[in-house]
Design a protein around this motif. Sequence first.
Motif, PDB file in Angstrom:
ATOM      1  N   LYS A  87     -10.577  26.785  45.001  1.00 21.18           N
ATOM      2  CA  LYS A  87     -12.035  26.882  45.078  1.00 21.18           C
ATOM      3  C   LYS A  87     -12.640  27.083  43.692  1.00 21.18           C
ATOM      4  O   LYS A  87     -13.641  26.465  43.337  1.00 21.18           O
ATOM      5  N   GLU A 124     -12.412  23.842  41.586  1.00 21.37           N
ATOM      6  CA  GLU A 124     -13.405  22.859  42.002  1.00 21.37           C
ATOM      7  C   GLU A 124     -14.793  23.243  41.491  1.00 21.37           C
ATOM      8  O   GLU A 124     -15.520  22.403  40.948  1.00 21.37           O
ATOM      9  N   CYS A 125     -15.148  24.509  41.619  1.00 23.96           N
ATOM     10  CA  CYS A 125     -16.454  24.973  41.128  1.00 23.96           C
ATOM     11  C   CYS A 125     -16.548  24.851  39.608  1.00 23.96           C
ATOM     12  O   CYS A 125     -17.600  24.509  39.068  1.00 23.96           O
ATOM     13  N   ILE A 173     -17.218  21.141  38.657  1.00 25.93           N
ATOM     14  CA  ILE A 173     -18.604  20.777  38.948  1.00 25.93           C
ATOM     15  C   ILE A 173     -19.528  21.413  37.916  1.00 25.93           C
ATOM     16  O   ILE A 173     -20.410  20.772  37.353  1.00 25.93           O
ATOM     17  N   SER A 174     -19.303  22.690  37.637  1.00 25.43           N
ATOM     18  CA  SER A 174     -20.162  23.432  36.716  1.00 25.43           C
ATOM     19  C   SER A 174     -20.025  22.943  35.284  1.00 25.43           C
ATOM     20  O   SER A 174     -21.005  22.958  34.529  1.00 25.43           O
ATOM     21  N   THR A 201     -24.593  27.360  38.221  1.00 25.32           N
ATOM     22  CA  THR A 201     -23.950  26.396  39.109  1.00 25.32           C
ATOM     23  C   THR A 201     -22.644  26.948  39.652  1.00 25.32           C
ATOM     24  O   THR A 201     -22.339  26.825  40.837  1.00 25.32           O
ATOM     25  N   PHE A 202     -21.867  27.594  38.786  1.00 28.89           N
ATOM     26  CA  PHE A 202     -20.586  28.147  39.207  1.00 28.89           C
ATOM     27  C   PHE A 202     -20.780  29.228  40.262  1.00 28.89           C
ATOM     28  O   PHE A 202     -20.090  29.249  41.284  1.00 28.89           O
ATOM     29  N   CYS A 209     -21.861  27.723  43.607  1.00 26.80           N
ATOM     30  CA  CYS A 209     -20.716  27.059  44.231  1.00 26.80           C
ATOM     31  C   CYS A 209     -19.728  28.090  44.777  1.00 26.80           C
ATOM     32  O   CYS A 209     -19.252  27.966  45.900  1.00 26.80           O
ATOM     33  N   ALA A 210     -19.427  29.119  43.979  1.00 30.52           N
ATOM     34  CA  ALA A 210     -18.467  30.147  44.399  1.00 30.52           C
ATOM     35  C   ALA A 210     -18.966  30.894  45.631  1.00 30.52           C
ATOM     36  O   ALA A 210     -18.191  31.166  46.555  1.00 30.52           O
ATOM     37  N   GLN A 214     -21.009  29.712  47.888  1.00 27.88           N
ATOM     38  CA  GLN A 214     -20.960  28.769  49.004  1.00 27.88           C
ATOM     39  C   GLN A 214     -19.538  28.643  49.547  1.00 27.88           C
ATOM     40  O   GLN A 214     -19.334  28.434  50.730  1.00 27.88           O
ATOM     41  N   LYS A 215     -18.546  28.798  48.680  1.00 25.60           N
ATOM     42  CA  LYS A 215     -17.148  28.680  49.093  1.00 25.60           C
ATOM     43  C   LYS A 215     -16.529  30.013  49.496  1.00 25.60           C
ATOM     44  O   LYS A 215     -15.361  30.079  49.809  1.00 25.60           O
TER      45      LYS A 215
END
Length: 104
Positions: free
Chosen positions: A46, A49-50, A53-54, A77-78, A81-82, A84-85
């Motif tokens: 996870k 992936e973040c 993207i970040s 952004t990180f 994303c974190a 959300q995951k």
Amino acid sequence: MPAPCTKPFTYKDDFGLTWTSLRTAPQEHHTRIFLDAPTWGDIEAKVKECALISAGVGGGAAFYASPASAWPAFKATFLACAMQKGVTTAENLLSISADFECRW
């Protein structure tokens, strides 16, 4: 893009005259992002992936706006994303280190 490294130097020409000039070199920028997670095994995929993207978002912000905008864009952004995951402790564990080096 950061300005290249510069330093003054002097040299003598074939006629014995001394000249002063500036020497330039490319500048490398190294950025390291640290995440100190107590249980790394279950969140590694996870976090990676973040981070990917970040990194794209932070790089885009640095390219289009300014280098100073890269870290705030990456971090926001990180963290989004974190969260959300399900990696909820990321904010307190995230830090950055940056340095510059002249390639003489």
